[in-house]
Write an enzyme that holds these catalytic residues in place. Sequence first.
Site, mmCIF file in Angstrom:
data_model
loop_
_atom_site.group_PDB
_atom_site.id
_atom_site.type_symbol
_atom_site.label_atom_id
_atom_site.label_comp_id
_atom_site.label_asym_id
_atom_site.label_seq_id
_atom_site.Cartn_x
_atom_site.Cartn_y
_atom_site.Cartn_z
ATOM 1 N N ASN A 132 40.669 36.714 23.448
ATOM 2 C CA ASN A 132 39.964 37.999 23.436
ATOM 3 C C ASN A 132 38.594 37.872 24.105
ATOM 4 O O ASN A 132 38.251 36.846 24.698
ATOM 5 C CB ASN A 132 39.839 38.533 22.003
ATOM 6 C CG ASN A 132 39.023 37.613 21.102
ATOM 7 O OD1 ASN A 132 38.247 36.769 21.572
ATOM 8 N ND2 ASN A 132 39.193 37.770 19.797
ATOM 9 N N SER A 164 45.879 42.485 30.797
ATOM 10 C CA SER A 164 47.078 42.336 31.621
ATOM 11 C C SER A 164 47.297 43.568 32.492
ATOM 12 O O SER A 164 46.922 44.687 32.126
ATOM 13 C CB SER A 164 48.298 42.097 30.731
ATOM 14 O OG SER A 164 49.392 41.679 31.497
ATOM 15 N N GLN A 201 53.673 46.082 30.312
ATOM 16 C CA GLN A 201 52.282 45.640 30.297
ATOM 17 C C GLN A 201 51.443 46.497 29.364
ATOM 18 O O GLN A 201 50.559 45.998 28.676
ATOM 19 C CB GLN A 201 51.689 45.687 31.706
ATOM 20 C CG GLN A 201 52.330 44.696 32.659
ATOM 21 C CD GLN A 201 52.366 43.295 32.087
ATOM 22 O OE1 GLN A 201 51.329 42.675 31.876
ATOM 23 N NE2 GLN A 201 53.562 42.786 31.828
ATOM 24 N N TYR A 225 44.170 26.956 24.612
ATOM 25 C CA TYR A 225 43.912 28.021 23.635
ATOM 26 C C TYR A 225 45.117 28.959 23.606
ATOM 27 O O TYR A 225 45.539 29.471 24.649
ATOM 28 C CB TYR A 225 42.656 28.819 23.986
ATOM 29 C CG TYR A 225 42.232 29.762 22.888
ATOM 30 C CD1 TYR A 225 41.204 29.426 22.018
ATOM 31 C CD2 TYR A 225 42.888 30.971 22.680
ATOM 32 C CE1 TYR A 225 40.839 30.273 20.982
ATOM 33 C CE2 TYR A 225 42.533 31.816 21.651
ATOM 34 C CZ TYR A 225 41.509 31.472 20.803
ATOM 35 O OH TYR A 225 41.158 32.306 19.770
ATOM 36 N N ASP A 227 57.401 36.446 32.689
ATOM 37 C CA ASP A 227 56.596 36.127 31.506
ATOM 38 C C ASP A 227 57.187 34.978 30.706
ATOM 39 O O ASP A 227 56.452 34.224 30.060
ATOM 40 C CB ASP A 227 56.495 37.358 30.594
ATOM 41 C CG ASP A 227 55.246 38.174 30.870
ATOM 42 O OD1 ASP A 227 54.409 37.735 31.661
ATOM 43 O OD2 ASP A 227 55.123 39.261 30.275
ATOM 44 N N HIS A 246 50.912 45.372 25.732
ATOM 45 C CA HIS A 246 50.088 44.212 25.385
ATOM 46 C C HIS A 246 48.877 44.621 24.552
ATOM 47 O O HIS A 246 48.627 44.081 23.487
ATOM 48 C CB HIS A 246 49.613 43.497 26.649
ATOM 49 C CG HIS A 246 50.564 42.460 27.142
ATOM 50 N ND1 HIS A 246 50.826 41.310 26.447
ATOM 51 C CD2 HIS A 246 51.315 42.399 28.264
ATOM 52 C CE1 HIS A 246 51.705 40.574 27.122
ATOM 53 N NE2 HIS A 246 52.019 41.212 28.220
ATOM 54 N N GLU A 274 47.588 41.530 39.035
ATOM 55 C CA GLU A 274 48.097 40.326 38.380
ATOM 56 C C GLU A 274 49.605 40.205 38.606
ATOM 57 O O GLU A 274 50.111 39.166 39.026
ATOM 58 C CB GLU A 274 47.787 40.405 36.883
ATOM 59 C CG GLU A 274 48.327 39.229 36.075
ATOM 60 C CD GLU A 274 48.172 39.453 34.577
ATOM 61 O OE1 GLU A 274 48.298 38.467 33.834
ATOM 62 O OE2 GLU A 274 47.938 40.606 34.143
ATOM 63 N N HIS A 275 50.343 41.276 38.300
ATOM 64 C CA HIS A 275 51.786 41.328 38.524
ATOM 65 C C HIS A 275 52.092 42.450 39.508
ATOM 66 O O HIS A 275 51.691 43.592 39.282
ATOM 67 C CB HIS A 275 52.544 41.627 37.224
ATOM 68 C CG HIS A 275 52.200 40.709 36.088
ATOM 69 N ND1 HIS A 275 51.352 41.083 35.059
ATOM 70 C CD2 HIS A 275 52.594 39.445 35.822
ATOM 71 C CE1 HIS A 275 51.253 40.074 34.201
ATOM 72 N NE2 HIS A 275 51.987 39.067 34.640
ATOM 73 N N GLU A 297 17.135 15.171 59.488
ATOM 74 C CA GLU A 297 16.865 15.763 58.170
ATOM 75 C C GLU A 297 15.687 15.087 57.476
ATOM 76 O O GLU A 297 15.435 15.344 56.295
ATOM 77 C CB GLU A 297 18.121 15.655 57.299
ATOM 78 C CG GLU A 297 19.283 16.495 57.819
ATOM 79 C CD GLU A 297 20.505 16.415 56.925
ATOM 80 O OE1 GLU A 297 20.510 15.580 55.986
ATOM 81 O OE2 GLU A 297 21.449 17.187 57.150
ATOM 82 N N HIS A 318 18.474 7.117 54.426
ATOM 83 C CA HIS A 318 19.864 7.346 54.826
ATOM 84 C C HIS A 318 20.128 6.702 56.188
ATOM 85 O O HIS A 318 21.131 6.005 56.384
ATOM 86 C CB HIS A 318 20.164 8.852 54.917
ATOM 87 C CG HIS A 318 20.399 9.523 53.605
ATOM 88 N ND1 HIS A 318 19.419 9.686 52.673
ATOM 89 C CD2 HIS A 318 21.516 10.076 53.084
ATOM 90 C CE1 HIS A 318 19.912 10.330 51.621
ATOM 91 N NE2 HIS A 318 21.203 10.574 51.849
ATOM 92 N N GLN A 334 34.430 29.673 18.257
ATOM 93 C CA GLN A 334 34.215 28.381 17.608
ATOM 94 C C GLN A 334 35.230 27.340 18.078
ATOM 95 O O GLN A 334 34.908 26.148 18.201
ATOM 96 C CB GLN A 334 34.253 28.524 16.079
ATOM 97 C CG GLN A 334 35.541 29.040 15.482
ATOM 98 C CD GLN A 334 35.568 30.550 15.377
ATOM 99 O OE1 GLN A 334 34.905 31.256 16.129
ATOM 100 N NE2 GLN A 334 36.338 31.047 14.432
#
Length: 436
Positions: A218, A241, A263, A134, A365, A266, A331-332, A419, A424, A195
């Site tokens: 998103n 981010s 950042q 994506y 990046d 973004h 994250e960074h 068990e 088994h 979708q």
Amino acid sequence: MKLDIRQFSSKDDGFRQDLDQLLSWESVSDANVQKSVENIVNRVRQEGDAALVELTNCFDRRSVQSAAELVIEADELAKAAERVDSTIVDALKQAAERVKSYHERQIQPSWQYEEDNGTVLGQQITPLDRVGVYVPGGKAAYPSSVLMNVMPAKVAGVGEIVMVVPTPDNVVNDIVLAAAHVAGVDRVITVGGAQAVAALAYGTETVPKVDKIVGPGNIYVATAKRMVFGACGIDMIAGPSEILVVSDGLSNPDWIAMDLFSQAEHDEDAQSILISTDADFIAKVKESMERQIEDMSRQEIIKTSLEGRGALIHVDSMEEAIEVANIVAAEHLELSIENPEEWVGKIRHAGAIFMGRYTPEALGDYCAGPNHVLPTSGTARFSSPLGVYDFQKRSSIIYCSHQGASELAKIASPLARGESLEAHAVSAEFRMIDNA
């Protein structure tokens, strides 16, 4: 431009509570979003291409008549690359090669070993058959995300890579398509949102069902990814981010201010945090931010981000700075300090660590090599950057000689009976030498 960015110190009463409040973020959705995504996913799952076309026309303001119009095949991607400025294409190729070279070092071979009794144990590593990538196409287009998501899949040996990208108002970004060509995407489908995720997860007449979906999006995309998990795999549920800069106060304040902007620009929910042992340096960075923001094309987004989720934090020592950095699990993480190699081993939680004053997050990046798809919202405490291993699966290999089966049965049988699983136990006992 004045910035009302929060400032506090580790000495403040309630510092940890303030820090927790600063970091709090619910990455996926409210009840309305959840309901909307559920309806979309179910429609695409049940109606296939018909729903995909209708939803794409509705949300992306298009007038597509059939799902076939949504598909861009590999030869069209090559033509898009020819339309893009050669300087950009060359940069895409160089970045792709660097990302490929880095990820080739992540390849894990299959392995096995043999025990004295002839039993063979091992692990077979195989790539996924088909992956869906994506790529956002709404507020901004990110060709760098194409490279970062596709190249490790190619290195892993994935058989087919299908990319989805929304094209609102029929606006197709040739640089994104050029990146898909450079990276080796097999086909692009111009759909987005929940979708697109549903189509990849369940398949339609036109969109093939994939084994895993990767890539940012998103809140609707994130919610859909969480919803379809199980029908296929997903990489992660990503939040906004983030960047955390740890500075000893000896860096150029203009550089650090711009790193924080990198950042914040973004989106409004992005998070930029500075931690420093030098209160005067923090003041200089704030002054620089207020001065430099005037020249930023995305200044309103930066301002909203910094005032809503940004912070400037003063601590007493580098040890304390590292302790706070591990709580943030950013994250960074930039270690803009002298001798960062002395401190990097103390970082337990971070998506990517940028060491030294000349290593801005922005290089990571685009072209440094390591993946820029990273855990957010504190999930670096238990997860890792996207890599080759995300596009492979592991199968255990077990081969027993007669002697090996007999010896293992003597262990398995009492455990199985303990068990109350008689079949088994008997299944194992049948393979014992005395019973064969």
